[in-house]
Design a protein around this motif. Sequence first.
Motif, mmCIF file in Angstrom:
data_model
loop_
_atom_site.group_PDB
_atom_site.id
_atom_site.type_symbol
_atom_site.label_atom_id
_atom_site.label_comp_id
_atom_site.label_asym_id
_atom_site.label_seq_id
_atom_site.Cartn_x
_atom_site.Cartn_y
_atom_site.Cartn_z
ATOM 1 N N ALA A 80 0.868 -1.130 0.004
ATOM 2 C CA ALA A 80 0.067 -0.058 0.005
ATOM 3 C C ALA A 80 0.735 1.273 -0.082
ATOM 4 O O ALA A 80 0.429 2.301 -0.303
ATOM 5 C CB ALA A 80 -0.992 0.049 1.176
ATOM 6 N N PHE A 81 2.085 1.138 0.369
ATOM 7 C CA PHE A 81 2.828 2.444 0.552
ATOM 8 C C PHE A 81 4.188 2.539 -0.261
ATOM 9 O O PHE A 81 5.021 3.132 0.345
ATOM 10 C CB PHE A 81 3.180 2.440 2.151
ATOM 11 C CG PHE A 81 2.202 2.632 2.894
ATOM 12 C CD1 PHE A 81 1.639 4.152 3.353
ATOM 13 C CD2 PHE A 81 1.236 1.989 3.424
ATOM 14 C CE1 PHE A 81 0.719 4.552 4.060
ATOM 15 C CE2 PHE A 81 0.453 1.916 4.457
ATOM 16 C CZ PHE A 81 -0.092 3.479 4.777
ATOM 17 N N PRO A 82 4.211 2.173 -1.450
ATOM 18 C CA PRO A 82 5.254 2.612 -2.250
ATOM 19 C C PRO A 82 5.732 3.639 -2.458
ATOM 20 O O PRO A 82 7.042 4.177 -2.715
ATOM 21 C CB PRO A 82 5.183 1.447 -3.694
ATOM 22 C CG PRO A 82 3.796 1.404 -3.681
ATOM 23 C CD PRO A 82 3.069 1.382 -2.271
ATOM 24 N N GLY A 83 4.731 4.465 -2.488
ATOM 25 C CA GLY A 83 4.963 5.867 -3.154
ATOM 26 C C GLY A 83 5.282 6.783 -1.849
ATOM 27 O O GLY A 83 5.436 8.059 -2.236
ATOM 28 N N GLY A 84 5.131 6.433 -0.676
ATOM 29 C CA GLY A 84 5.584 7.474 0.395
ATOM 30 C C GLY A 84 4.585 6.815 1.656
ATOM 31 O O GLY A 84 4.419 5.845 1.853
ATOM 32 N N LEU A 85 3.908 7.881 2.156
ATOM 33 C CA LEU A 85 3.129 7.820 3.213
ATOM 34 C C LEU A 85 1.610 8.053 2.950
ATOM 35 O O LEU A 85 1.004 7.953 3.988
ATOM 36 C CB LEU A 85 3.518 8.858 4.380
ATOM 37 C CG LEU A 85 4.829 8.777 5.148
ATOM 38 C CD1 LEU A 85 5.184 10.020 5.953
ATOM 39 C CD2 LEU A 85 5.124 7.344 5.645
ATOM 40 N N ILE A 86 1.179 8.083 2.006
ATOM 41 C CA ILE A 86 -0.292 7.914 1.224
ATOM 42 C C ILE A 86 -0.425 6.497 0.686
ATOM 43 O O ILE A 86 0.174 6.364 -0.172
ATOM 44 C CB ILE A 86 -0.526 9.064 0.615
ATOM 45 C CG1 ILE A 86 -0.304 10.631 1.001
ATOM 46 C CG2 ILE A 86 -1.917 9.096 0.032
ATOM 47 C CD1 ILE A 86 -0.294 11.591 0.037
ATOM 48 N N PRO A 87 -1.368 5.839 1.389
ATOM 49 C CA PRO A 87 -1.679 4.666 0.845
ATOM 50 C C PRO A 87 -2.275 4.594 -0.508
ATOM 51 O O PRO A 87 -2.968 5.367 -0.976
ATOM 52 C CB PRO A 87 -2.280 3.943 1.866
ATOM 53 C CG PRO A 87 -3.262 4.883 2.377
ATOM 54 C CD PRO A 87 -2.069 6.189 2.516
ATOM 55 N N ILE A 88 -2.058 3.455 -1.372
ATOM 56 C CA ILE A 88 -2.714 3.238 -2.595
ATOM 57 C C ILE A 88 -3.563 1.974 -2.377
ATOM 58 O O ILE A 88 -3.512 1.356 -1.374
ATOM 59 C CB ILE A 88 -1.567 2.817 -3.697
ATOM 60 C CG1 ILE A 88 -0.920 1.818 -3.495
ATOM 61 C CG2 ILE A 88 -0.891 4.166 -3.993
ATOM 62 C CD1 ILE A 88 0.093 1.261 -4.646
ATOM 63 N N ASP A 89 -4.416 1.479 -3.453
ATOM 64 C CA ASP A 89 -5.017 0.603 -3.285
ATOM 65 C C ASP A 89 -4.312 -0.796 -3.087
ATOM 66 O O ASP A 89 -3.608 -1.064 -4.166
ATOM 67 C CB ASP A 89 -6.214 0.495 -4.485
ATOM 68 C CG ASP A 89 -6.898 -1.054 -4.395
ATOM 69 O OD1 ASP A 89 -7.651 -1.019 -3.376
ATOM 70 O OD2 ASP A 89 -7.168 -1.793 -5.263
ATOM 71 N N ALA A 90 -4.651 -1.515 -2.240
ATOM 72 C CA ALA A 90 -3.851 -2.817 -2.071
ATOM 73 C C ALA A 90 -4.902 -3.743 -1.424
ATOM 74 O O ALA A 90 -4.660 -4.781 -0.433
ATOM 75 C CB ALA A 90 -2.536 -2.717 -1.222
ATOM 76 N N SER A 91 -5.978 -3.795 -2.039
ATOM 77 C CA SER A 91 -7.090 -4.767 -1.182
ATOM 78 C C SER A 91 -6.662 -6.133 -1.531
ATOM 79 O O SER A 91 -7.183 -6.925 -0.583
ATOM 80 C CB SER A 91 -8.429 -4.487 -1.898
ATOM 81 O OG SER A 91 -8.312 -4.693 -3.317
ATOM 82 N N ALA A 157 8.993 -1.267 1.339
ATOM 83 C CA ALA A 157 7.914 -0.674 0.141
ATOM 84 C C ALA A 157 8.571 0.220 -0.261
ATOM 85 O O ALA A 157 8.480 0.473 -1.729
ATOM 86 C CB ALA A 157 6.724 -0.174 1.019
ATOM 87 N N TRP A 158 9.312 1.235 0.311
ATOM 88 C CA TRP A 158 10.109 2.304 -0.485
ATOM 89 C C TRP A 158 11.264 2.039 -1.376
ATOM 90 O O TRP A 158 11.363 2.510 -2.710
ATOM 91 C CB TRP A 158 10.438 3.464 0.726
ATOM 92 C CG TRP A 158 9.243 3.990 1.073
ATOM 93 C CD1 TRP A 158 7.856 4.008 0.870
ATOM 94 C CD2 TRP A 158 9.457 4.936 2.463
ATOM 95 N NE1 TRP A 158 7.442 4.613 1.867
ATOM 96 C CE2 TRP A 158 8.234 5.270 2.931
ATOM 97 C CE3 TRP A 158 10.628 5.279 3.306
ATOM 98 C CZ2 TRP A 158 7.922 6.100 3.886
ATOM 99 C CZ3 TRP A 158 10.408 6.055 4.446
ATOM 100 C CH2 TRP A 158 9.048 6.428 4.717
ATOM 101 N N GLY A 159 11.955 1.100 -0.668
ATOM 102 C CA GLY A 159 13.162 0.709 -1.481
ATOM 103 C C GLY A 159 13.237 -0.619 -2.183
ATOM 104 O O GLY A 159 14.283 -0.989 -3.009
#
Length: 452
Positions: A80-91, A157-159
């Motif tokens: 959910a958090f590859p882009g930073g601290l705002i989650p994306i859809d990872a249902s 998730a970030w790296g």
Amino acid sequence: MTPEELEAFKAAFEMHQAMNVEVFYWWCTAIMFMIHAGFLAYEIGASRVKNALASGMKNILTLAVVVPTFYFFGWWIYNAFPGGLIPIDASGALPWSTSMGPDVTDMGTGIFWAAFAMFGATTGSILSGAVIERIRMSAYLILTIVVGSGVWILAGAWGWHPDGWLLLDLGYHDVGASGVVHAVAGFFALGVLINLGPRIGKFVNGKAMAIVPHNLPMALIGLMMIIVGFFGFLGGCIIFNGGDTGWTTIYGNPTNLSAFAFNTLMGFSGGVIGAYLASREPFMTMSGGLAGIITVAAGLDVYYPGLTFFLAVVGGITMPMVGKFVEKCGIDDAVGAVAVHGWCGFLGVVLVGIFAAGYPSVPEGAPDITFFGQLLGAVIMCVTGFIPGYAISLLLKKMGMLRVPPKVEAAGLDLVEIPAIPYPERVPSRDIVEGTIPADAAGLPANGVLGS
């Protein structure tokens, strides 16, 4: 062969390829359990007799609390958090999704989740050694859940994630988890140690006193077991692809187990030699094997093995120096976790920026490896670990939940938290060792046993 037979043969081949992937990670996960058997043995050995079983129980419970929490939210954090601290859809990574349970059509999610859960448990075990002999079990388990199922996997998730912002923006390269596991866990431990404080008697008039292991041979055997487990750990960092792709790193660039074999063994050897030259001390020398592997882990896929050896020697030499510096700062890191994992993890990421600068990143649009990208990535890993480690342990300290009372520490955690005796057929060792406070100052009777 008829077209129908050819199609059936192709389907059977693809099924066996998928099964081979499952089998590979199944055994990587099994071998990683040796890491935790090793941590258990070396922390028991590194503790004094009065704390031996409490140290061992922490390692058993580390696995028990990280596995379910990583299932319920850790795997979702990674997705959910590859882009930073705002989650994306990872249902698809939520615990009630179809992929998070038995599904004959999904031969990947379960084994990758298991391998990542073992990585998470490793971060907890890194913390465990640093804080032996004075932390409350409840506080330790809270902190372990935070680092093992939250903090490190956010850094992962970030790296590590194919869409991770460190990868796509900086070209971050860390195939063997020098940063996302070791630097994060080492600096998380540093944050906790600052608030936890030193063991009673560790510093007298500002001078560090030696609190020696009660069973150094066991500690050395435990460290060697961790090295065995590292082959499962690093195997879990490589991607076994079906079809024509073959082995790749977690970033998708081609590699193979031979590259990892060359550089893992050279890293181990260089680290041991470097630590021996710097310390001549058995525990530090054996810890140098870990330090060496961690120092080169980020670049296992690209280093020439001769270079790997010398980089690992540098990691092995500098590790005891960093450990002594941490001690001079008044921080009691009982097993050198900050130096072995924090420093060497940081160093490992930065060295890739020095010796592999210009190496292309595979994801389309990602920049090549650069020194600046690796340095910034390493700093981010350290900060990502340190801030929550410091903040949550400070909160626990303010609530009186972080550390056992002085009289309990002096008597030994085994007497209070563990209803068992480690060596019942031996003459009991002194509960208060030379260099620590006397029993009467701790409010204890002369034999050091509460309630006598």
